[in-house]
Design a protein around this motif. Structure first.
Motif, short mmCIF file in Angstrom:
data_model
loop_
_atom_site.label_atom_id
_atom_site.label_comp_id
_atom_site.label_asym_id
_atom_site.label_seq_id
_atom_site.Cartn_x
_atom_site.Cartn_y
_atom_site.Cartn_z
N ASN A 1 88.27 21.20 -18.63
CA ASN A 1 87.59 20.26 -19.51
C ASN A 1 86.64 20.96 -20.48
O ASN A 1 85.96 21.91 -20.10
N SER B 1 92.11 15.56 -25.21
CA SER B 1 92.35 14.88 -23.95
C SER B 1 93.73 15.16 -23.35
O SER B 1 93.88 15.20 -22.14
N PHE C 1 87.10 14.70 -28.79
CA PHE C 1 87.53 14.17 -27.50
C PHE C 1 89.02 13.83 -27.50
O PHE C 1 89.78 14.30 -26.66
N THR C 2 89.45 13.00 -28.46
CA THR C 2 90.81 12.47 -28.42
C THR C 2 91.85 13.57 -28.52
O THR C 2 92.82 13.60 -27.76
N LEU D 1 84.98 16.02 -22.59
CA LEU D 1 85.85 15.54 -21.51
C LEU D 1 85.11 15.53 -20.18
O LEU D 1 85.31 14.63 -19.35
#
Length: 274
Positions: A222, A215, A211-212, A226
């Protein structure tokens, strides 16, 4: 024969272990249960009916966003990361079997992305791709971000694998006239194949759940993590729980396939040739 009575510490530690397992998997089972509610189901207990309605709703168009398209993006990206991770980590493991000039510095450089905060890495990659006018090519930038996460782990694993590898097998193959390429594919690779499958599964998992690092580099497109995060603010139905159930089953399916492949390779190695 009378069995020895277990001490009190045994039951204490067993109870603690049970609570630990409950802590790890209790929330997951709660999601599974809540995803099997009827059409009138909500996000909390008690359950309102029992059906597979929300599992089917995952494949429908949501009010905002789309789970299916995001899943295919994450799947394709994960497979790409897995293939590149396996290829580069195996080559790196082979290279680091022998000491060479600058190997120590290259080793620490290779694992440095595990130390740097992931948000800074994704920010740096996003800036670089923006300067190169590649900000719309989200697959390339996301691929770079995910490889900074998967490659160091795979590299360290391959170092351990080749560190225990007996070079006598390769020497015997060369004595019999095999070339370097033949030695690798006919001798080395079959012996490390199960580890390669494990590294590939690790690379896919790290990318699929990331995710991080995604982002700040995915732009308007996405991936599945996300998409889920973006929809938590507007999807107030058990469809989110159903998605969690399906993705968990998908992950367990990949693990089962990997275990089957490893077992098949092991049986082929131990089976005597006719």
């Amino acid at each position: 024969m009378q069995t020895a009575k277990k001490p009190f510490s045994y039951y204490l530690l067993a109870g603690f272990f049970g609570l630990f397992v409950l802590f790890l998997y209790g929330s997951m089972f709660a999601v599974f249960i809540l995803s099997l509610q009827g059409p009138e189901g909500s996000l909390t207990f008690p359950m309102k009916g029992f059906s597979f309605y929300w599992l089917g709703q995952v494949f429908q168009q949501q009010r905002v966003g789309n789970f299916v398209d995001a899943f295919w993006r994450s799947l394709f990206l994960g497979l790409l990361v897995s293939i590149i991770t396996v290829t580069i980590s195996v080559m790196s493991g082979l290279a680091f079997r022998d000491r060479f000039k600058g190997s120590t510095a290259l080793f620490y450089l290779a694992i440095s992305s595990l130390i740097v905060p992931s948000i800074l890495i994704s920010l740096g990659i996003g800036i670089v791709f923006s300067l190169l006018d590649l900000s719309n090519d989200w697959y390339t930038s996301a691929l770079g971000g995910h490889l900074t996460w998967s490659l160091p782990f795979a590299f360290l694993i391959m170092l351990g694998i080749f560190g225990r590898f007996n070079p006598a097998y390769e020497e015997a193959a060369r004595d019999l006239g095999a070339s370097e390429m033949t030695t690798f594919w006919q001798v080395v690779f079959p012996l490390i194949a199960s580890s390669v499958i494990g590294v590939g599964l690790l690379g896919f998992t790290l990318s699929y759940d990331e995710f991080t690092r995604t982002s700040l580099i995915s732009g308007e497109t996405n991936t599945l993590p996300l998409e889920i995060f973006g929809m938590t603010t507007n999807v107030t139905s058990p469809a989110l729980y159903a998605l969690g159930t399906l993705t968990t089953l998908f992950s367990f399916g990949l693990i089962a396939i990997s275990i089957f492949a490893i077992q098949l390779l092991s049986d082929r190695q131990t089976k005597p040739k006719q």
